[in-house]
Design a protein around this motif. Structure first.
Motif, PDB file in Angstrom:
ATOM      1  N   CYS A 194       0.832  -1.206   0.000  1.00 55.10           N
ATOM      2  CA  CYS A 194       0.000   0.000   0.000  1.00 55.10           C
ATOM      3  C   CYS A 194       0.866   1.256   0.000  1.00 55.10           C
ATOM      4  O   CYS A 194       1.824   1.365   0.753  1.00 55.10           O
ATOM      5  CB  CYS A 194      -0.943   0.014   1.186  1.00 55.10           C
ATOM      6  N   CYS A 232      -0.593   4.393   0.419  1.00 50.60           N
ATOM      7  CA  CYS A 232      -1.405   5.501   0.934  1.00 50.60           C
ATOM      8  C   CYS A 232      -0.599   6.330   1.927  1.00 50.60           C
ATOM      9  O   CYS A 232       0.473   5.944   2.375  1.00 50.60           O
ATOM     10  CB  CYS A 232      -2.708   4.978   1.561  1.00 50.60           C
ATOM     11  N   CYS A 284       0.166   4.419   5.261  1.00 50.14           N
ATOM     12  CA  CYS A 284       1.141   3.326   5.139  1.00 50.14           C
ATOM     13  C   CYS A 284       2.547   3.838   4.819  1.00 50.14           C
ATOM     14  O   CYS A 284       3.526   3.145   5.093  1.00 50.14           O
ATOM     15  CB  CYS A 284       0.681   2.320   4.088  1.00 50.14           C
ATOM     16  N   HIS A 308      -5.628   1.330   8.116  1.00 53.58           N
ATOM     17  CA  HIS A 308      -4.993   2.474   7.433  1.00 53.58           C
ATOM     18  C   HIS A 308      -6.049   3.426   6.874  1.00 53.58           C
ATOM     19  O   HIS A 308      -5.776   4.587   6.622  1.00 53.58           O
ATOM     20  CB  HIS A 308      -4.025   1.991   6.338  1.00 53.58           C
TER      21      HIS A 308
END
Ligand SMILES: [Zn+2]
Ligand SMILES: [Zn+2]
Ligand SMILES: [Zn+2]
Length: 258
Positions: free
Chosen positions: A24, A26, A29, A231
């Motif tokens: 991930c 994002c 993360c 998350h």
């Protein structure tokens, strides 16, 4: 508040994937904030003489190494999902140097899963060196581990019964999205609660952040820490700023004296 008797260490505060989630990209993360790094959810409960872990996550070995833990008297299981039981094999280390089986407490549903998923541990002819487990099947009857009184109670994770635990004035609940009225009465009067809060969007088997806040307020518990965080909830410091007084996000390594 009563004089400090128990030390609570947050070993992990992440949902089943952990944060960061593999692959991930994002903002949570990829955050550099240590509080945005969450292993799977578990706590260590320590009195002067007794050490208990709630759940053995897939990160159990590293969680114990990370806090330099050298003693463990018992494992309490909340429910049989893999992110809560996967690390059980690593209690072998404690078997080796404590020279006795590990006391493990689980409800009937979790005990059945342990026997299935760790069949070699419960086999008639045991391979040398495997974990030694002393399995205690529990219901909602209070019991004592060493000098720590434990009050188990059942909460609901969609349709699955999950055990929450009250240790005197401290209550730990993970993986719930519904609590029966009679059980709320057992939780009320706690000074501190840990409760799961996954994300903002509805989920079939976990409280959302808003639902968790409302429950803490309904139960009138003055101090709360949320765990089992996705998350998708956002960055720790951003979310923390939005929370009502007395309510916080947990984070890995957080220590409370209750
Ligand atoms: Zn979980
Ligand atoms: Zn992510
Ligand atoms: Zn679960």
């Amino acid at each position: 508040m009563a004089s400090s008797k128990l030390k609570i260490t947050f070993l992990g505060t992440g949902t089943s994937t952990g944060i960061p989630m593999i692959g991930c990209k994002c903002e949570v993360c990829t955050s550099n904030n240590k509080k945005d790094k969450r292993l799977r959810s578990s706590i260590l409960v320590e009195s002067a003489t007794t050490t208990i872990v709630v759940d053995t996550t897939p990160d159990f070995r590293y969680q114990m190494l990370r806090i330099n833990n050298t003693k463990l008297d018992a494992v309490l299981f909340t429910h049989p999902h893999k992110d809560h039981i996967a690390g059980l094999d690593d209690v072998r280390a404690y078997n080796f140097f404590q020279k006795k089986p590990m006391d493990v407490y689980a409800n009937a549903l979790t005990a059945e899963a342990l026997k299935r998923e760790f069949a070699y541990v419960f086999a008639d002819n045991k391979y040398p060196g495997i974990p030694q487990i002393n399995l205690h099947i529990i219901d909602e009857t209070p019991f004592v581990v060493g000098d720590v009184p434990v009050l188990p109670f059942t909460v609901w994770h969609h349709k699955m019964p999950v055990l929450g635990f009250r240790f005197e004035n401290f209550t730990y609940i993970t993986d719930a999205n519904r609590i029966d009225e009679a059980v709320k009465e057992k939780i009320k009067g706690s000074d501190v609660i840990v409760l799961n809060a996954l994300r903002n969007e509805q989920h079939i088997s976990h409280f959302t952040l808003q639902q968790a806040i409302e429950l803490v307020q309904e139960l009138q518990i003055p101090e709360a820490y949320f765990t089992h965080i996705s998350h998708q909830l956002g960055k720790h410091d951003d979310v923390e700023k939005t929370l009502p007084q007395g309510i916080h996000l947990g984070y890995d390594g957080l220590v409370l004296y209750v």
